[in-house]
Every structure is written in C-alpha cells, then in structure tokens.
Motif scaffolding. Structure first.
Motif, PDB file in Angstrom:
ATOM      1  N   ASP A  75      14.561  63.223  74.181  1.00  0.00           N
ATOM      2  CA  ASP A  75      14.902  62.111  73.185  1.00  0.00           C
ATOM      3  C   ASP A  75      13.811  61.313  72.769  1.00  0.00           C
ATOM      4  OD1 ASP A  75      17.681  62.803  73.293  1.00  0.00           O
ATOM      5  OD2 ASP A  75      18.124  61.196  74.766  1.00  0.00           O
ATOM      6  N   LYS A  76      12.731  61.677  73.473  1.00  0.00           N
ATOM      7  CA  LYS A  76      11.272  60.985  73.201  1.00  0.00           C
ATOM      8  C   LYS A  76      11.508  59.504  73.575  1.00  0.00           C
ATOM      9  CE  LYS A  76       9.952  64.353  69.686  1.00  0.00           C
ATOM     10  NZ  LYS A  76       9.264  64.430  67.861  1.00  0.00           N
ATOM     11  N   ARG A  77      12.066  59.481  74.578  1.00  0.00           N
ATOM     12  CA  ARG A  77      12.137  58.043  74.924  1.00  0.00           C
ATOM     13  C   ARG A  77      11.197  57.529  76.008  1.00  0.00           C
ATOM     14  NH1 ARG A  77      14.629  54.267  72.346  1.00  0.00           N
ATOM     15  NH2 ARG A  77      15.287  53.133  74.420  1.00  0.00           N
ATOM     16  N   LYS A  78      10.346  58.587  76.869  1.00  0.00           N
ATOM     17  CA  LYS A  78       9.800  58.651  77.823  1.00  0.00           C
ATOM     18  C   LYS A  78       8.347  59.451  77.595  1.00  0.00           C
ATOM     19  CE  LYS A  78      13.436  57.777  81.338  1.00  0.00           C
ATOM     20  NZ  LYS A  78      13.806  58.689  82.504  1.00  0.00           N
ATOM     21  N   ILE A  79       7.199  59.092  78.036  1.00  0.00           N
ATOM     22  CA  ILE A  79       5.888  59.906  77.780  1.00  0.00           C
ATOM     23  C   ILE A  79       5.038  59.524  79.055  1.00  0.00           C
ATOM     24  CG2 ILE A  79       5.849  59.158  75.348  1.00  0.00           C
ATOM     25  CD1 ILE A  79       3.629  57.014  76.214  1.00  0.00           C
ATOM     26  N   GLU A  80       4.243  60.508  79.052  1.00  0.00           N
ATOM     27  CA  GLU A  80       3.185  60.602  80.335  1.00  0.00           C
ATOM     28  C   GLU A  80       1.878  60.955  79.693  1.00  0.00           C
ATOM     29  OE1 GLU A  80       1.986  63.715  83.966  1.00  0.00           O
ATOM     30  OE2 GLU A  80       3.464  64.282  82.559  1.00  0.00           O
ATOM     31  N   LYS A  87       3.208  56.732  83.381  1.00  0.00           N
ATOM     32  CA  LYS A  87       4.544  57.067  82.767  1.00  0.00           C
ATOM     33  C   LYS A  87       5.147  56.019  82.235  1.00  0.00           C
ATOM     34  CE  LYS A  87       5.341  61.484  85.041  1.00  0.00           C
ATOM     35  NZ  LYS A  87       6.319  62.500  85.755  1.00  0.00           N
ATOM     36  N   PHE A  88       5.868  55.993  80.976  1.00  0.00           N
ATOM     37  CA  PHE A  88       6.308  54.812  80.473  1.00  0.00           C
ATOM     38  C   PHE A  88       7.647  55.319  79.609  1.00  0.00           C
ATOM     39  CE2 PHE A  88       1.777  54.347  80.519  1.00  0.00           C
ATOM     40  CZ  PHE A  88       1.580  52.847  80.923  1.00  0.00           C
ATOM     41  N   ALA A  89       8.640  54.215  79.555  1.00  0.00           N
ATOM     42  CA  ALA A  89       9.696  54.463  78.949  1.00  0.00           C
ATOM     43  C   ALA A  89      10.189  53.347  77.616  1.00  0.00           C
ATOM     44  CB  ALA A  89      11.172  54.143  79.816  1.00  0.00           C
ATOM     45  N   LEU A  90      10.614  53.647  76.557  1.00  0.00           N
ATOM     46  CA  LEU A  90      10.754  52.662  75.623  1.00  0.00           C
ATOM     47  C   LEU A  90      11.662  51.635  76.124  1.00  0.00           C
ATOM     48  CD1 LEU A  90      11.039  54.486  72.336  1.00  0.00           C
ATOM     49  CD2 LEU A  90       9.267  52.914  72.982  1.00  0.00           C
TER      50      LEU A  90
END
Length: 151
Positions: free
Chosen positions: A106-111, A120-123
């Motif tokens: 869902d492209k809600r988390k990135i590394e 690591k981050f989440a919207l």
C-alpha cells in the motif's frame, strides 16, 4: 557540384534525424518525471520532516536523555537526505543520502536504504512515524516517534 549538394543533403538529413531523436528522448524523460510526481501514494511522502525522538536504543524517553534530532527530506524520485543529531553528545550530525524503498504493497511504510537504527517509517495523519525496525510496528509511545511535516 551534384556530389556537394548530395553530401550536404545527406548531412542535413542525418543531423535532423538526430535532433528528432533527442527531442523524443527528452519528452520521454519529462513524461517519466510527471508519472513519479503524479502518483498520489508517492506524493503523500514527499516533504521535509523533523522531530526529536528517544535515543537510538530506547523505546521511550529516558530520564536525563535529550534524545535524537531527526531531519528528513523525502523527494519524489525516491531519494532522501536524513540527518541525525545526538543531542546528548557534542558531536557533529550524521548525514545519510540515498534511496528508499516501500516495504508494503500500500506504500504506507518505507525503509531508508543504507541507514541503520530507526530507519523505517510509516505514514500518519499529517506526519510520518518511526516504526520498529525488526517488527515494522509502531512503538507503544507513538507520540515520541512522530515527525512533523514542515513542507
């Protein structure tokens, strides 16, 4: 005379053909950039974020700990600039630059690639949040890991 005209005509044709080719590839590059920026899921990430979070090994603020200053810029081309400052030590900030990848469909988390510890981050609503590197879940003390969006 005929050879000179023929040679000139051939050179002009080749030159025109090359310039047409360059125009096409410029247009293709422009279209590719527009596609990246127009992706609403990607656009939600683009911006400049900042916060002071608990220390690298902490899951909440420790007594007497000044925390870690975070300054993160996320670009539409999936590149980033990440600056981390240890507020407890008199050291220079550590700056990382590179690319990030999405870690969920869902492209809600990135590394952030090439960054260790809390990378690591989440919207979240109007901000992003540092998530646990191992579990990819939110920390119990969520408010302490929110990065506010400046732009």
């Amino acid at each position: 005379m005929k050879k000179t005209l023929l040679t000139s005509f051939i050179l002009a044709s080749v030159s025109f053909g090359c310039s047409e080719s360059n125009d096409v590839s410029k247009n293709e590059k422009s279209s590719a950039k527009i596609k990246v920026v127009s992706d609403p899921k990607m656009q939600a990430w683009v911006g400049h974020y900042t916060a002071v979070t608990p220390c690298a090994n902490c899951v909440t603020r420790c007594e007497g700990c000044e925390g870690i200053g975070i300054d993160l810029k996320i670009n539409a081309d999936q590149s980033f600039v990440f600056e981390r400052t240890d507020n407890n030590a008199d050291t220079k900030p550590v700056v990382f630059m590179g690319r990030f990848r999405f870690i969920d469909p869902d492209k809600r988390k990135i590394e952030l690639m090439g960054v260790s510890d809390k990378h690591k981050f989440a919207l979240s609503e109007g901000s992003i949040e540092v998530i646990d590197t191992k579990t990819e879940r939110f920390f119990d003390s969520e408010d302490e890991f929110l990065l506010d969006k400046l732009t």
